[in-house]
Design an enzyme around this catalytic site. Structure first.
Site, PDB file in Angstrom:
ATOM      1  N   PRO A  21      85.916 -54.642  12.455  1.00 47.38           N
ATOM      2  CG  PRO A  21      86.085 -55.684  14.523  1.00 47.38           C
ATOM      3  CD  PRO A  21      86.733 -54.636  13.664  1.00 47.38           C
ATOM      4  CG  PHE A  22      80.377 -55.113  13.874  1.00 52.39           C
ATOM      5  CD1 PHE A  22      79.624 -56.271  13.719  1.00 52.39           C
ATOM      6  CD2 PHE A  22      81.115 -54.949  15.039  1.00 52.39           C
ATOM      7  CE1 PHE A  22      79.596 -57.241  14.706  1.00 52.39           C
ATOM      8  CE2 PHE A  22      81.094 -55.920  16.025  1.00 52.39           C
ATOM      9  CZ  PHE A  22      80.328 -57.072  15.861  1.00 52.39           C
ATOM     10  NE  ARG A  23      80.968 -55.725   5.174  1.00 57.13           N
ATOM     11  CZ  ARG A  23      81.813 -56.751   5.175  1.00 57.13           C
ATOM     12  NH1 ARG A  23      83.039 -56.616   5.624  1.00 57.13           N
ATOM     13  NH2 ARG A  23      81.447 -57.898   4.682  1.00 57.13           N
ATOM     14  CG  LEU A  24      81.609 -49.909  12.305  1.00 59.67           C
ATOM     15  CD1 LEU A  24      81.291 -49.861  13.788  1.00 59.67           C
ATOM     16  CD2 LEU A  24      80.827 -48.826  11.564  1.00 59.67           C
ATOM     17  CG  HIS A  25      86.033 -51.265   6.824  1.00 54.09           C
ATOM     18  ND1 HIS A  25      86.100 -52.541   7.332  1.00 54.09           N
ATOM     19  CD2 HIS A  25      85.020 -51.253   5.931  1.00 54.09           C
ATOM     20  CE1 HIS A  25      85.163 -53.279   6.754  1.00 54.09           C
ATOM     21  NE2 HIS A  25      84.494 -52.522   5.910  1.00 54.09           N
TER      22      HIS A  25
END
Ligand SMILES: Cc1cc2nc3c(=O)[nH]c(=O)nc-3n(C[C@H](O)[C@H](O)[C@H](O)COP(=O)(O)O)c2cc1C
Length: 206
Positions: free
Chosen positions: A181-185
């Site tokens: 989520p939220f580009r916190l890959h």
């Protein structure tokens, strides 16, 4: 969200890339609508200009990642010339990416023969009939070529064309990426100095 039960757990704890790749390919085979083994292969020409196109992964193990093609095609000439390549898999249904890079080698004649023998008859004729990546004056010329080779090999085995074989990319880097989520890959790269060396694992900012 995928409805497939994933075989791989927290991949960031893994210490070996090939079994992790195998688990992800298995997941992709269960969840993708087609061609889970489709992969983009990047090459570079003699002027350093990159090129990329899709192929199908046909084999992989600790030695590397194998696909088959026409050695007189654009990619064939670039790989024989520069002997380096990169690959990227993107499994949309799983929101996962795997990329790898390294030097390439040609598979043995025995490996190529064994794989060629598993291909449908039409694909074996096609390997003879297509002058891949060279100009084609029209569909009819291709159909004529297919008809000629079908007649030539009407009886008995269809030999593997001398210009058709496989390349193996011997990775010195394999990176696994999974959407969070939220580009916190999550992103983990396995690196080694040489294709025979030991893997070092590096977690990276997304
Ligand atoms: C899903 C997919 C899989 C493909 N698999 C192969 C393959 O395994 N081998 C191959 O030579 N071309 C394959 N192609 C065609 C290549 O993308 C490309 O058009 C062709 O090989 C010529 O590339 P080149 O001119 O860069 O050599 C595939 C295309 C797609 C879309």
């Amino acid at each position: 969200m995928t409805e497939v039960e994933l075989t791989s757990g927290d991949f960031t704890e893994e210490n070996e890339p090939f079994s992790l790749f195998g688990a992800w390919l298995k997941d992709a085979t269960a969840s993708e609508i087609n061609d889970p083994n489709a992969v983009a292969v990047a090459t570079v020409d003699e002027n350093g200009l990159p090129n990329v196109r899709m192929v199908l992964l046909k084999d992989y193990d600790e030695r590397g990642f194998v696909f088959y093609t026409n050695f007189e095609s654009q990619k064939g000439r670039e790989l024989l010339g520069q002997q380096k390549a990169a690959m990227v898999f993107h499994w949309k249904s799983l929101r996962r990416q795997v990329r790898l890079r390294g030097e390439v080698e040609v598979v043995t004649d025995q490996e190529a023969d064994e794989y060629y023998a598993t291909r449908p008859r039409g694909s074996r004729i096609g390997a003879w009939a297509s002058k891949q990546s060279r100009p084609l004056e029209g569909r009819f010329a291709l159909e004529k070529s297919v008809a000629e080779y079908t007649a030539r090999y009407a009886l008995g085995d269809i030999p593997r064309p001398p210009h058709w074989s496989g390349f193996r990319i011997k990775p010195v880097s394999i990176e696994f990426w999974h959407d969070r989520p939220f580009r916190l890959h999550d992103r983990v790269e396995f690196r080694r100095e040489t294709p025979e060396g030991d893997w070092m694992k590096v977690r990276m900012y997304p």
